[in-house]
Design an enzyme around this catalytic site. Structure first.
Site, mmCIF file in Angstrom:
data_model
loop_
_atom_site.group_PDB
_atom_site.id
_atom_site.type_symbol
_atom_site.label_atom_id
_atom_site.label_comp_id
_atom_site.label_asym_id
_atom_site.label_seq_id
_atom_site.Cartn_x
_atom_site.Cartn_y
_atom_site.Cartn_z
ATOM 1 N N SER A 190 14.062 12.058 59.642
ATOM 2 C CA SER A 190 13.819 13.457 60.033
ATOM 3 C C SER A 190 15.114 14.112 60.503
ATOM 4 C CB SER A 190 12.731 13.541 61.105
ATOM 5 O OG SER A 190 12.975 12.674 62.186
ATOM 6 N N SER A 248 12.296 1.678 62.652
ATOM 7 C CA SER A 248 11.084 0.956 62.277
ATOM 8 C C SER A 248 10.919 -0.320 63.093
ATOM 9 C CB SER A 248 11.119 0.622 60.773
ATOM 10 O OG SER A 248 11.103 1.799 59.995
ATOM 11 N N GLY A 294 17.418 1.295 63.351
ATOM 12 C CA GLY A 294 16.460 0.406 63.995
ATOM 13 C C GLY A 294 15.170 1.087 64.380
ATOM 14 N N GLY A 300 29.856 47.121 46.684
ATOM 15 C CA GLY A 300 29.616 46.996 45.253
ATOM 16 C C GLY A 300 29.597 45.574 44.745
ATOM 17 N N HIS A 301 30.279 44.638 45.441
ATOM 18 C CA HIS A 301 30.335 43.259 44.968
ATOM 19 C C HIS A 301 28.957 42.605 45.002
ATOM 20 C CE1 HIS A 301 34.662 43.736 45.373
ATOM 21 N NE2 HIS A 301 34.822 42.563 44.781
#
EC number: 2.7.7.4
Length: 634
Positions: free
Chosen positions: A544, A477, A475, A115-116
């Site tokens: 990512s 890039s 590092g 029911g909750h």
């Protein structure tokens, strides 16, 4: 005169009993409503009144009832159903409990649902196979929020037989006026959500009033008892039989070289040997040769039966395909609008790839930002960027391949699906297809005479995506830029996609929430795939943070083209550099959703290349990556 041994007589009695029950129809139903409306007590009373309790169970039940201190009754019927220890201690139902019972007229499987509100997902699970819903209302409280929520969900899932059981009538003096007020209030709400008809029955689960026998205290009620209604309510079991023939292939049965059959449960229609059928989605046609069943070959089979079909011709058919009537094949599409009930603690991430299971079919599904979310209490359609636990929304799904389907209102089997998290294998959502999107049928891939292989040959290289991932400041890039320069000096054709640069153009509309990060990587993956089609070596430098999105990009590309490069730097080291001052802003609270501080980073588990910046400088790392790439090219 034949003499029978006692054991033979027992076997005959058992066989006769089983045959009697086998011929009965089966009704699956659920009980639902707000907390403490008496659902478990009602089911316990149904089991008791239908004589489904053995003497030892009854003795144990009476002992348990005395132990928990049931007042005014010898038996607490709820204890028959509340099997979980947590439920007995709290006096509530927190999981779906299934029970079987039978009367002289029908067999039943009943699901007692919680029911909750936080257990709405459990209620959806119980309702997914039900033919009827018993909505309980406490006569003292009337129609509550959970009454409306469960009624909406039951109707949404396709349950058309609704019973409004106004329970605990003994606590309101069996007052007819109270019952009538609740019945009218429910009717007003039900009409708003499309429930045009329901049966209203005043009951007392504790006292048994109007459960199996009419209540003397409510002689003003002249309708059927609850059991009488359950025994006689028409269940549209013939709807599937009237539809066109559909058999989702679950298993290819090949016990030996001489037999090849296709096993599954008939979803709709009927089939006979000699019928013309079509394999979908391939479109090949053939005829049914035999219908094989456990008891022998059948002259005809219909919806609901599990059979194995053998075909007149050798056709390509496997699990997930559909055997259908040749003249009336089902639709096939790869984009849909669907209603989704979100069932996971973690919110939905638009753009993330989830595993979709539709009957025996599997596909990868990407969800777009919800069109809207439904407020079950007010029926208002509100804007939403995601769906939280127990939320209901309408979304667009894009699949990686076409699937056979039907709108859910026409077929539960071909319109109902689940979504699974690929990382945890947890079911995160249940969904119902509303319709396919027309662009799914009108958009087709165009054949190109100049192939990706020809473009790569012109460049004298193998396409690849070097996917640099790691914390901000690791590092990525710097190393990617060095690799790019070294490859260009070797006359390689490359392109570097940097996270910051892309956010100034293609992804300038995205923020840094989890959902936006997922969409950011999805777009980059699509761009990288197009660049590999052009024969390029693509370098990407993005945090990512989620494994699921990195795996999604890997699956977009040809095998071996995705090269994951983990630039592995500890959070302390990355924060010590903080060349852009981002960590300081994140620590101060000025920059929200920053990876490593208040948003997680999921490190690669098996990257192709791992760079440990604690022991290897950028120049050496770049040389190692280039050497790895040259070795890959052979």
């Amino acid at each position: 005169m034949t003499a029978y041994a006692p054991d033979a007589l027992i076997r005959e009695d058992i066989a006769a009993y089983l045959a009697q029950h086998e011929s009965k129809s089966l009704l699956r139903f659920i009980t639902c409503g707000s907390v403490d409306d008496g659902k478990s007590t009602l089911i316990g009373r149904l089991l008791y009144d239908s004589k489904q309790i053995f003497e030892d169970q009854l003795s144990a039940l009476e002992a348990d009832s005395r132990r928990v201190g049931t007042q005014g009754q010898n038996i607490d019927f709820a204890l028959l159903v509340d099997g979980l220890a947590a439920e007995r201690e709290q006096g509530i139902t927190i999981d779906v409990a299934y029970r079987f019972f039978a009367t002289e007229k029908r067999k039943f499987i009943v699901a007692d649902t919680p029911g909750h509100e936080q257990y709405t997902r459990n209620m959806v699970t119980g309702a997914s196979t039900a033919d009827l819903a018993v909505i309980l209302v406490d006569a003292r409280k009337g129609v509550l929020t959970q009454t409306r929520r469960h009624s909406y969900l039951a109707h949404l899932i396709g349950i058309r037989n609704i019973v409004l059981a106004v329970n605990k009538m003994d606590l309101v003096g069996y007052d007819k006026g109270t019952f009538d007020r609740i019945r009218l209030a429910y009717r007003a709400f039900a009409s708003e959500i499309g429930i045009t008809d329901f049966a209203a029955i005043p009951v007392s689960g504790l006292g048994g009033d109007n459960i199996a026998a009419p209540s003397e205290a409510m002689d003003w009620y002249t309708g059927p008892t609850l059991i009488e209604h359950l025994e006689t309510v028409p269940v549209d079991a013939d709807r599937e039989a009237r539809g066109a023939f559909r058999l989702p292939v679950q298993w290819v049965n090949r016990p030996d070289l001489d037999f090849r059959g296709f096993a599954g449960t008939i979803a709709s229609g009927t089939v006979k040997p000699g019928d013309a059928v079509r394999i979908v989605p391939s479109g090949r046609t053939t005829q049914v040769a035999r219908i094989v069943a456990p008891g022998g070959d059948l002259a005809q089979a219909q919806a609901g039966q599990s059979v194995t079909l053998t075909l007149a011709d050798e056709v390509d058919c496997s699990r997930g395909d559909m055997i259908a009537a040749a003249g009336d094949p089902p639709e096939v599409a790869d984009q849909f609008e669907a209603t989704v009930v979100w069932m996971a603690d973690e919110p939905m991430l638009p753009g993330r790839s989830y595993a979709l299971q539709l009957g025996t079919q599997s596909a990868s599904a990407t969800l777009r930002t919800p069109k809207y979310q439904v407020n079950v209490n007010t029926l208002e359609e509100t804007a939403a960027r995601t769906l939280e636990l127990n939320a209901i929304g309408v979304v667009t799904l894009a699949l990686d391949r076409p699937v056979v389907f039907a709108p859910y209102e026409q077929s539960r089997e071909l319109g109902g699906f689940i979504l699974i998290d690929k990382a945890t294998n947890a079911t995160v959502a249940a969904g119902m297809i509303r319709f396919s999107l027309r662009r799914a049928q009108n958009v087709h891939r165009q054949h190109l005479d100049v192939t990706r292989e020809k473009r790569a040959d012109l460049k004298n290289q193998k396409p690849a995506v070097l996917w640099f991932t790691g914390l901000s400041g690791a590092g990525k890039s710097t190393i990617a830029n060095l690799v790019d320069k070294k490859l260009v000096r070797m006359n390689r054709h490359t392109f570097l996609l940097d996270g910051d640069n892309v956010r100034h153009g293609l992804n300038r509309d995205l923020g840094f929430t989890d959902a936006d990060r997922v969409e950011n990587i999805r777009r980059i993956g699509e761009v990288a795939r197009l660049m590999t089609d052009a024969g390029l070596i693509v370098l990407t430098a993005f945090i990512s943070p989620f494994r699921a999105e990195r795996d999604m990009v890997r699956q977009m590309l040809a095998p071996g083209e995705f090269v994951e490069v983990h630039v592995d730097t500890s959070l302390a080291a990355a924060e010590a550099r903080d060349v852009k001052g981002l960590y300081a802003k994140a620590r101060s609270g000025a920059l929200k959703n920053f990876t490593g501080i208040d948003s997680p980073y999921e490190a690669p588990e098996a990257p192709e290349i791992r760079i440990d910046t604690a022991v290897e400088d950028a120049e050496a790392a770049a040389d190692r990556i280039v050497a790895w790439l040259l070795e890959r090219e052979g």
